[in-house]
Design a protein around this motif. Sequence first.
Motif: not given
Length: 181
Positions: A20-28
């Motif tokens: 969750i943390i990783d993918l949300l951060r990848r999306a900015g």
Amino acid sequence: MAKVLVPLAQGCEELEAVTIIDLLRRAGIEVTTAGLTPGIIKASRGVQLVPDVTLDIALQDAYDMVVLPGGMPGAANLKADPRILRLLKDMAEAGKYTAAICAAPMALAEAGVLNGRQATSYPGFLDDLPGVVVSTAAVVQDGKVLTSRGPGTAMDFALALVEILTGVDKRRQVEAALVRS
């Protein structure tokens, strides 16, 4: 930019939390991780996670969404924390997004957020709850409440969150970079 709070409880499911943390951060998306307790969070499989801040500090800010990772006893710790229950109620009353995966939808249920809604969870965690229509879908969105089944659905869940917060184009961009197909 959307702001998301991911509370981390002792015994949380690390695969779900990190995905969750990783993918949300990848999306900015601006993600704040907050430990229910100070210091390192020991996840359900022994992985150690270092939250950005404590929950008490995080609660001084406003968020567009709160996302609860599951795992046991992490989800039970979320459900037992009055600060989390108050936050979930406040977010729902303000018309903001609440989301939970695996066993964590039981915290949404405890806060009254799932009343009259369709939801999913790890098998058995929402059974026999009055007012909750239980689904076996990988990801369920009912209004501004999102739920998901477990570690195996974490990527689909996180991508659904990305789409809600940033749009389908950003979701496709993030997903393409993951080389899922």
